[in-house]
Each structure stands twice: as C-alpha cells, then as structure tokens.
Scaffold this motif. Sequence first.
Motif: not given
Length: 453
Positions: A437-448
């Motif tokens: 419920a708290r962790f969203r991962g790195p602030p960038i994604d594969l598209a970056h």
Amino acid sequence: QELLRRLGGFSSFAIGFSVISVLTGVTSTFGDAIGAGGAAGLGLGWPLVSAGTLVVAIAMAELASAFPTAGALYHWSALLGGASLGWATAMLNLVGQIAIVAAIDLACAQALAQTLGRPALAYGLFVGILAAHGMLSATSVRLVAWLNDASATVHVVGVAVLAALLFWRGRAQDASALIVPTAPARGFVQSLVLGVWTFTGFDAAAHVSEETRDPGRRAPMGILSSVAVSALAGYALVATLVLATPDPASLAGAPDAALKVLRAAAGVRAGSFAMGLVIVAMWFAGLSSVTSASRMLFAFARDRGLPWADLLRRVHPRTRTPLYATAACVLAPLALVAATAPLSDTVFLAVAALATIALYASYALPIALGAAARVRGRWTRRGPWSVGRAGVPFAIAAVAWTLFVFIVCALANRLAMEIFGALLVALAALWLGYVRARFRGPPIDLAHFEHPE
C-alpha cells in the motif's frame, strides 16, 4: 544523480573483482569442497562454475548497460516487471549483500585467528573488521576507490605468490588427479559450493554505476572482466592447492584446511606469510562488499522501499556518501552472524550458502524479466554494450544455471535453504501486510529509457 562520479573503468572492474575475491572463496571453503568431491571435484568443478557464471554475467551486463543506476538489479526488475517484482529483487539482493559482507568478514576474522593460533578470538576480530570497513566506506568515495584499486593488485599478487609457492614446494599429487573423478556424483555437485560461493558479488560494478564515469560502457565491462579474470586466477590457485594436498579426505570440513596445506608445503613461517596475503585480500574484499551493499540500500531507501527510508537515504553534505545506509550494512551482518551461531556449528558455510542463494535469486529475476520484455517487444532500446539477438538465449541459460546453484547450496548446507525458505515467507507477509500500500517503485518507468529524448 546524488553521488559523485569519481570511479573510472579500472575501479569498476576492481570492486567486482575484489568482492568475488578468489582468495577468500577458495581458501574459506577448501576443506568442505575437497572433502566432498575430492581433487577432481575442484579440478573439473571450477571450470564448470566459471562457464555458468560467465553466462549470468553476460545477461547481467546487458541490463547494466541499458539501465546504469545505483539501484541496479532492483531498478531493472521494477522497470521491466513492476513495483512488486522490483521490491522482491531488492530485498533478495539486500539479504544476499548483507550475508556476503558477514561471510567475507567472518572468513577474514577466522583466518586471522587461526593463523595467530587463537581461534577463540575470531568473533571479536569479526566485530573490529566490520567496524573498520564501515568507517572507511563512509569516509570518502575517492579513498574507497583507491583501496579497491589496491585490492585488485593485492589479489593478483596474492594468487601469483600462492600458486608459485605451492607449485614449487608443494607438489604431492600428479596433475591427472584434477581430471579423474573419485567421488560420487552427489559429492561432486556438493563440492561446487567452493566455486558458486566464490563467484558472487560481481554485480558490485552495477551498484556503483552512479559513481562511475560513462557507466553504460564501464559497468558491463567491469562485470565481465571481474568474472573472466577471477576464473583464470582462481583456477591457478585451485589447481596448485589441490595438487599440494596429499590426502584430501584428511581435510574434510576443516575450517583451516588451506592454512594446513600451505604450512605443510612451505613450512610454518612461509605458509603463515602466504596466508597473511590471503587475509589482507579478504580484508579488502570485505571493504568492497560493504561499499556495494550500502549503495544498494541507499538506492532502495531513496525510492522509499524500506522503513526509516528518510534516514537511510541521507547523503553526507561533505563526503557525499550515504552514512546511515553504510552503518546499517555493518550492523545487519553482525546481527546475522549472532543469530546463526546458535543454530549451526558451521556458521560460515551457512551464511555463505545463504548469500549465494539470495544473490543468485536476485540475479535471475531481472534477467528473466528482461528476456520476457524483449520477447514481448517492451524493451527494445539496448545500452552501448549488447549481445544482440543472443540476449534471450543467454538469459534463459542464466536462469537455468541459477536453479542449479540452488541445488548445490542445498546439498552443501541445509540450514541455508531453510533460512531462505523462511525469508521468502516473511517477505511475502511484509509485502502484503505493509509495503504494497505504500511502495510505488522508482520515480521513472521503462518509457524514460526507451524514449530518452
């Protein structure tokens, strides 16, 4: 970008080569390996493990070139498979990193205590060595880089001196012993623990990508060169050590097996001096391991993947090093050894096997996800270093080798597999009950990375 880029190409190689540390891996598990598989278990086993490890290194190098970040394996899995798999990779790698710090520094402390003839001092020396590594790793990136470069030199010189000394003074068996199996198949597989434990930590070059100049080229070359040079240097040491052992069965399970062989071959004084070179190399390997682990922990905390993330992600304004992450990477190995000691008479082997299992699990996850992303057309932009269409076959072979490594470690030490099984259950509960419920991962994604412009 929060860390200073002060590491060159040689430093990228040196940190991986130092963490692999053939002197540490070979001498610390020599008694267990030769007792299980005999001379041929090492003579044939080392080339086999070298080849399998090189396959994993090639698959890893492609990812390191495409995604050169301090988060390394954790970022790769998160980008290619989502936040949950990224978090799982990070936790497995973190456990492996902590266990490898514990195993290397414990091996160093035990070797020093045995050489001094005071085995009871081992745990006290272990605490002192850990503390020294933490302070140095937190002091200066430039100092650690210089020490890592020196470490590579110490390892090469140490292997050369030991191999030459054993070849000159210690020939007790014919060279045919290296290729004529005498142990059953189970014993041979069990003896491979010497090789698979040694070939861990070569992901260190990826973890210091944010401190490496031109990391898209230098990080993958650091991974590959550290494995290739270790394979050659390690075989020279393994072969001469085995040939200097007149009775392998007499050394079965002996923690000081390598020291006994050196002293028998060269005399007490020369043998102890040679073991002193090994201890210095172990010390350097432990420093490299603390540095690698602290950078991994820092990157994970930066993305708020851990409790107390705000503290663990802090970078000292003057040294530009993650002080609290480094402190955690000293205290956690200490706690692991303290918790394992009451459960096993072979604390080192249990910790070393746990490090191997956890690290290889964290290697296999992003490699498998990368292959799947390539097949589905999600990951199309490679880094400056790539094997092209051969990438997917290499990835499949790397995952298969990882499964074989699990079998080797299970045969070598059952407690390590039991701890790893309990760890997986605990991680699943932590993810479902708190982190999801708290962790969203790195602030960038594969598209970056796919569309950098």
